[in-house]
Structure formats: structure tokens, C-alpha cells
Scaffold this active site. Structure first.
Site: not given
Ligand SMILES: *Cc1c(COP(=O)(O)O)cnc(C)c1O
Length: 338
Positions: A73, A173, A207
């Protein structure tokens, strides 16, 4: 324990590119980094990151959780920001090295060592607003952390007008995603005492600022698709695998805020991510109206899935998927000059 992520373990590692190619990584004290004040990231937001954890099992072994998924990722995020893309081997080696160098800082469960790789554009040209940064710095720091939300059920404000980020960056991210969500989150905190904001622009559940949403009841584990506008969370994926194994019916489909409100009458809602694990939602705030979720406390299915995940992470349950990887303190010597 101090606020999540505010204490750094003493050793970090970093690698800088030269002509766009990453060099051997270095170990050094996690105290400062040197940038040109003209660095691309400081003006144009060319930054992305990852977050993963190393857990200390009851057997004393420290295990990283799903390192390859996080490295993959990070590479996708780098590409989306037009930054040099680190090899999975480089990123993986740096992450292992940070954990190995800070093994004494991995707390006992439910604490963990939170590992934070970050990649930033370093081209020293303030004229580069419309130009990708050719040079970059990849660095990895670690932070001993406790339980993110502990046992309290959360209050979550539902934002039905504004998106969290742009459609093309929802799955990335990128640091800028978090900066642009802050105004909405701060306002929800001030007005409603909200812990988090669930973004549901146009009524479509997405989310929160940094976690995915799961709907749980006695028979079902539902999620909205991680389709590019919603981040493909590693915790979300792991919990859906575990839910399937435990006999829940797993579904991924679009959900509306109305679906969520109907669910809240009987079921549980959990926020899931590496930092939080699976945190229970006790109250939703929709258009200023407070709605209790389930009984208003962290429900039994949220607790069950959270425990199942922690058991795999801590080496107390079989890891059918090869998610965990032990870290020994001699991996440092496998790597690069320092
Ligand atoms: C990091 C993140 C998550 C959760 O991802 P994980 O891989 O489970 O830590 C969900 N939504 C957003 C916007 C994030 O930045």
C-alpha cells in the site's frame, strides 16, 4: 501512557533517493531530519505514510502484522503522489530493522510497537507546484503505544454533506487527506463531543478520518466496498477473514445512512484500523440528533472479533494466512551499511 504516538522509540532508519533511486538505508537516532526549507513536501504536500504494529506475544516473541500488505500500500500511495516508489524489499527491510533495533520498546499486550513509515518529496524547489518531486526521503519511526480507545464506546458524528477527500485519493494514505478532514472533525468535536466523524457524502457511508466501518450482529459482518474512494484497510480485511471463519455472513456492499440508522436499532457498529483495532461505537450523531447504537456500550461481537484478531497477532491462535512474521534482533546485520 502519554498520548498515542507521541513517544518515539530511540532508533529510526531512513533512505534518500539520488536521481530518483533509493540508496542503502541508514540507522540513526530518532531525533531530527534535515530538509531544505524549499522541500517539495513542505509546500505541496507530497507525503504519504503507513501504520502497522509489532506485537509481543505471551511467548515473548515479537511479531510484525501483515508487513507485505502495508509495504504494497505504501508503494501504491507513492505512485499516486508521483513520488519515487520504494521496492517492497527496501520498505520491508527498513520496517524489520526498526522493530529489531527497538525490540526493548515493544510493550506487552494490549500495547504494541506502532511502526510508521513515511515517504516525502524532497526536491528543493519552491517553483515545483505543478511538478512531481524527483527526490524523496523514506523514513521509518516507531512508537510504543497502549490501547488507542480503551474500552469506552465512541461517539461518532455522521457528515452527510462533505467528503473526506477527493474520489481519486480516498484509497491513498496521503498526508493531505488528513489535513483537509480536520476542519470537519474539529467542528464535530466542539459541537457534539464527537470522537470521530464518519464521512457519508450524499448519504453513502464511507469511512472515518482514519478507520473503516464494520456493521456486526449475531449473524453478520458487513462492510462497504473498499473501492478506491474508501481506504482498503488491512484491519478491515483481516477482520472480515476472521468473521468468515467464525461463521458470520460477510457482505461488502454500499450502505446508506438510513441503513446505518436501521442497523443501530439492533446491531453493533465498529471502527476498525491498525491504531484502534476494533473500537465500538455507542452513539451516532446525525443532523444533530443523537442515536444510541445497540445498547450504547461496546458490544459482544465487536469484542469477539477484536479478541480473535489479537489472538492471531499475539501468536495465541493459528495464523492460517501467514499474516505474522517474528522479528529477531539479528536482522539488522542482514541489511545495509550504517
Ligand atoms: C489507515 C486508515 C484506515 C485503516 O487501515 P489499516 O490498514 O487497517 O490500518 C482506514 N481508513 C483510513 C482513511 C486510513 O487512513
Amino acid at each position: 501512557m502519554t498520548a498515542f504516538g507521541s513517544t518515539l522509540a530511540p532508533v529510526m532508519v531512513s533512505s534518500r533517493t539520488q536521481s530518483g533511486v533509493f540508496g542503502a538505508w541508514q540507522r540513526h537516532p530518532a531525533d531530527e531530519l534535515v530538509f531544505s526549507p524549499a522541500a517539495h513536501v513542505l509546500h505541496y504536500g507530497s507525503a504519504c505514510f503507513e501504520g502497522l504494529k509489532a506485537h509481543r506475544g505471551a511467548d515473548g516473541v515479537v511479531r510484525l502484522f501483515r508487513l507485505p500488505a502495508h509495504a504494497a500500500r505504501l508503494r501504491q500511495s507513492a505512485a499516486a503522489l508521483c513520488l519515487p516508489v520504494p521496492d517492497a524489499d527496501l520498505a520491508g527491510g527498513m520496517i524489520r530493522a526498526v522493530v529489531a533495533a527497538n525490540l526493548g520498546y515493544v510493550p506487552a499486550t494490549p500495547g504494541a510497537l506502532y511502526v510508521r513509515p513515511a515517504l516525502v518529496g524532497t526536491d528543493p524547489t519552491i517553483g515545483a507546484a505543478a511538478t512531481a518531486s524527483r527526490e524523496a526521503l523514506l523514513f521509518v519511526v516507531a512508537s510504543p503505544v497502549g490501547d488507542y480507545f480503551a474500552e469506552r464506546a465512541l461517539t461518532v458524528a455522521v457528515e452527510t454533506a462533505l467528503p473526506r477527500t477527493t474520489p481519486q485519493f480516498g484509497g491513498v494514505k496521503a498526508g493531505a487527506n488528513y489535513a483537509q478532514a480536520l476542519g470537519v472533525i474539529e467542528q464535530a468535536r466542539a459541537r457534539h463531543g464527537a470522537d470521530q466523524v464518519l464521512f457519508a457524502p450524499g448519504g453513502a457511508v464511507g469511512e472515518t478520518g482514519a478507520s473503516n466501518v464494520l456493521l456486526l450482529d449475531v449473524a453478520r459482518a458487513w462492510a462497504v466496498p473498499a473501492d478506491g474512494s474508501v481506504l482498503e484497510g488491512v484491519t478491515r480485511d483481516s477482520l472480515l477473514h476472521l468473521a468468515r471463519e467464525l461463521g458470520y455472513e460477510v457482505r461488502e456492499e454500499q450502505l446508506s445512512v438510513d441503513d446505518l440508522l436501521a442497523w443501530a436499532e439492533h446491531g453493533e457498529i465498529a471502527l476498525v484500523g491498525t491504531a484502534a483495532g476494533a473500537a465500538g461505537v455507542g452513539t451516532l450523531v446525525v443532523d444533530g440528533r443523537r442515536v444510541q447504537v445497540g445498547g450504547g456500550a461496546v458490544g459482544p461481537h465487536t469484542q469477539r472479533l477484536r479478541a480473535a484478531l489479537a489472538a492471531v497477532q499475539g501468536g495465541r491462535a493459528p495464523d492460517h494466512w501467514g499474516w505474522t512474521e517474528p522479528v529477531r534482533d539479528d536482522v539488522i546485520d542482514d541489511a545495509a551499511p550504517h
